[in-house]
Design an enzyme around this catalytic site. Sequence first.
Site, PDB file in Angstrom:
ATOM      1  N   TYR A  94       0.847  -1.208   0.000  1.00  6.01           N
ATOM      2  CA  TYR A  94       0.000   0.000   0.000  1.00  6.01           C
ATOM      3  C   TYR A  94       0.887   1.265   0.000  1.00  6.01           C
ATOM      4  O   TYR A  94       0.639   2.212  -0.746  1.00  6.01           O
ATOM      5  CB  TYR A  94      -0.888  -0.049   1.244  1.00  6.01           C
ATOM      6  CG  TYR A  94      -1.945   1.022   1.328  1.00  6.01           C
ATOM      7  CD1 TYR A  94      -3.107   0.948   0.548  1.00  6.01           C
ATOM      8  CD2 TYR A  94      -1.821   2.093   2.209  1.00  6.01           C
ATOM      9  CE1 TYR A  94      -4.092   1.920   0.643  1.00  6.01           C
ATOM     10  CE2 TYR A  94      -2.800   3.056   2.319  1.00  6.01           C
ATOM     11  CZ  TYR A  94      -3.940   2.977   1.539  1.00  6.01           C
ATOM     12  OH  TYR A  94      -4.919   3.939   1.632  1.00  6.01           O
ATOM     13  N   ALA A  96       3.938   1.574  -1.101  1.00  7.60           N
ATOM     14  CA  ALA A  96       4.591   1.719  -2.417  1.00  7.60           C
ATOM     15  C   ALA A  96       3.598   2.283  -3.425  1.00  7.60           C
ATOM     16  O   ALA A  96       3.936   3.165  -4.226  1.00  7.60           O
ATOM     17  CB  ALA A  96       5.131   0.373  -2.884  1.00  7.60           C
TER      18      ALA A  96
HETATM   19  P1  NDP Z   1     -13.361   1.832   0.838  1.00  4.00           P
HETATM   20  O1  NDP Z   1     -12.737   0.476   0.911  1.00  4.00           O
HETATM   21  O2  NDP Z   1     -14.407   2.163   1.835  1.00  4.00           O
HETATM   22  O3  NDP Z   1     -13.915   2.087  -0.635  1.00  4.00           O
HETATM   23  C1  NDP Z   1     -13.062   1.853  -1.727  1.00  4.00           C
HETATM   24  C2  NDP Z   1     -13.812   2.114  -3.007  1.00  4.00           C
HETATM   25  O4  NDP Z   1     -12.915   1.834  -4.098  1.00  4.00           O
HETATM   26  C3  NDP Z   1     -15.023   1.221  -3.173  1.00  4.00           C
HETATM   27  O5  NDP Z   1     -16.055   1.954  -3.807  1.00  4.00           O
HETATM   28  C4  NDP Z   1     -14.500   0.128  -4.113  1.00  4.00           C
HETATM   29  O6  NDP Z   1     -15.497  -0.472  -4.913  1.00  4.00           O
HETATM   30  C5  NDP Z   1     -13.586   0.951  -4.989  1.00  4.00           C
HETATM   31  N1  NDP Z   1     -12.617   0.136  -5.721  1.00  4.00           N
HETATM   32  C6  NDP Z   1     -11.597  -0.603  -5.240  1.00  4.00           C
HETATM   33  N2  NDP Z   1     -10.945  -1.196  -6.256  1.00  4.00           N
HETATM   34  C7  NDP Z   1     -11.576  -0.816  -7.394  1.00  4.00           C
HETATM   35  C8  NDP Z   1     -11.373  -1.076  -8.767  1.00  4.00           C
HETATM   36  N3  NDP Z   1     -10.390  -1.883  -9.194  1.00  4.00           N
HETATM   37  N4  NDP Z   1     -12.188  -0.509  -9.673  1.00  4.00           N
HETATM   38  C9  NDP Z   1     -13.201   0.313  -9.281  1.00  4.00           C
HETATM   39  N5  NDP Z   1     -13.447   0.592  -7.990  1.00  4.00           N
HETATM   40  C10 NDP Z   1     -12.642   0.037  -7.059  1.00  4.00           C
HETATM   41  O7  NDP Z   1     -12.151   2.862   0.917  1.00  4.00           O
HETATM   42  P2  NDP Z   1     -12.105   4.372   1.413  1.00  4.00           P
HETATM   43  O8  NDP Z   1     -13.289   5.117   0.974  1.00  4.00           O
HETATM   44  O9  NDP Z   1     -11.709   4.384   2.827  1.00  4.00           O
HETATM   45  O10 NDP Z   1     -10.836   4.864   0.573  1.00  4.00           O
HETATM   46  C11 NDP Z   1     -10.962   5.608  -0.629  1.00  4.00           C
HETATM   47  C12 NDP Z   1      -9.551   6.001  -1.069  1.00  4.00           C
HETATM   48  O11 NDP Z   1      -8.939   6.751  -0.014  1.00  4.00           O
HETATM   49  C13 NDP Z   1      -8.660   4.801  -1.328  1.00  4.00           C
HETATM   50  O12 NDP Z   1      -7.814   5.069  -2.426  1.00  4.00           O
HETATM   51  C14 NDP Z   1      -7.852   4.690  -0.059  1.00  4.00           C
HETATM   52  O13 NDP Z   1      -6.608   4.074  -0.265  1.00  4.00           O
HETATM   53  C15 NDP Z   1      -7.704   6.154   0.325  1.00  4.00           C
HETATM   54  N6  NDP Z   1      -7.423   6.388   1.736  1.00  4.00           N
HETATM   55  C16 NDP Z   1      -8.314   6.003   2.709  1.00  4.00           C
HETATM   56  C17 NDP Z   1      -8.023   6.229   4.033  1.00  4.00           C
HETATM   57  C18 NDP Z   1      -8.945   5.864   5.151  1.00  4.00           C
HETATM   58  O14 NDP Z   1      -8.562   6.056   6.305  1.00  4.00           O
HETATM   59  N7  NDP Z   1     -10.131   5.358   4.896  1.00  4.00           N
HETATM   60  C19 NDP Z   1      -6.759   6.871   4.425  1.00  4.00           C
HETATM   61  C20 NDP Z   1      -5.918   7.226   3.324  1.00  4.00           C
HETATM   62  C21 NDP Z   1      -6.245   6.992   2.032  1.00  4.00           C
HETATM   63  P3  NDP Z   1     -16.289  -1.804  -4.441  1.00  4.00           P
HETATM   64  O15 NDP Z   1     -17.510  -1.280  -3.722  1.00  4.00           O
HETATM   65  O16 NDP Z   1     -16.591  -2.502  -5.717  1.00  4.00           O
HETATM   66  O17 NDP Z   1     -15.362  -2.582  -3.551  1.00  4.00           O
END
Ligand code: NDP
Length: 247
Positions: free
Chosen positions: A155, A157
């Site tokens: 993650y 990286a």
């Molecule tokens: P969630 O796991 O709650 O939601 C992730 C979302 O990304 C879901 O809608 C999921 O869809 C979608 N997703 C994942 N892989 C794919 C893909 N290959 N194609 C399309 N959609 C995809 O995560 P968060 O809302 O917490 O995080 C959102 C972003 O913020 C991420 O990039 C995360 O790394 C970043 N982040 C979050 C933090 C936190 O504390 N929550 C902290 C720092 C960064 P599906 O419903 O289909 O799974």
Amino acid sequence: MTFTGKNVLVTGGSRSIGAEICKVLASYGLKVWINYRSKPEIADALKSEIESQGGKAAVVCFDATDEEGFSNAIKAIIESDGELGYLVNNAGITNDKLAIRMSTQDFMSVIDANLKSAFIGARESLKVMSKQRFGSVVNISSIVGEKGNAGQTNYAASKGGMIAMTKSFAYEGAPRNIRFNCVTPGFIRTDMTEVLKDEIKDMYIKNIPLARFGEAKEVANAVAFLLSDEASYITGEVLKVNGGLYM
Ligand code: NDP
């Protein structure tokens, strides 16, 4: 805040941080394209919620790691709206393990979902935004991409790579008036962090100067600012939204 562009594509936009980004941007009058890869009912419910508040929304299904799917979605948006004003690369996953137990496949799965997907989106947007001579992209990185974290070499990286990649895109986009920036959230209350054990959450909170996890809306507000006309001289920047955890 004001927006010259009229629409935005948000990957992983149907829930958690992505959904808040969609709601906040719709509240500023942008038409929001909500990307989902599974569970259309959640994306449709968000679309209805935005529309019930007078906003404009559409849903678009693709896996953000699928080059063809991502680029076809952007083509469909251009065909529908005549432009793509903004992109938010929000889709992301974790697959945590100590490095000595992490297979190469575990490593690459997170690189693909977080970094490769953002690269595809940024590249395809740059192509269409170059013709428009306008556009703005925000990549959702992470505090872990800035400082690293045990159990998250994959993650870290992916998110650290995203920061360097964003700066490189910023150089390439600037001559055509296209801005690329990153937001680096700390610990935000979402499905992703809900799985953490209470004692782990408490331990993190002790180290956060603002003494709480952040809310998804607080990330969404930072994203809106970076996309907006008010940030017109900001590119290649990293905006921390972490309660002071890493300054
Ligand atoms: P969630 O796991 O709650 O939601 C992730 C979302 O990304 C879901 O809608 C999921 O869809 C979608 N997703 C994942 N892989 C794919 C893909 N290959 N194609 C399309 N959609 C995809 O995560 P968060 O809302 O917490 O995080 C959102 C972003 O913020 C991420 O990039 C995360 O790394 C970043 N982040 C979050 C933090 C936190 O504390 N929550 C902290 C720092 C960064 P599906 O419903 O289909 O799974």
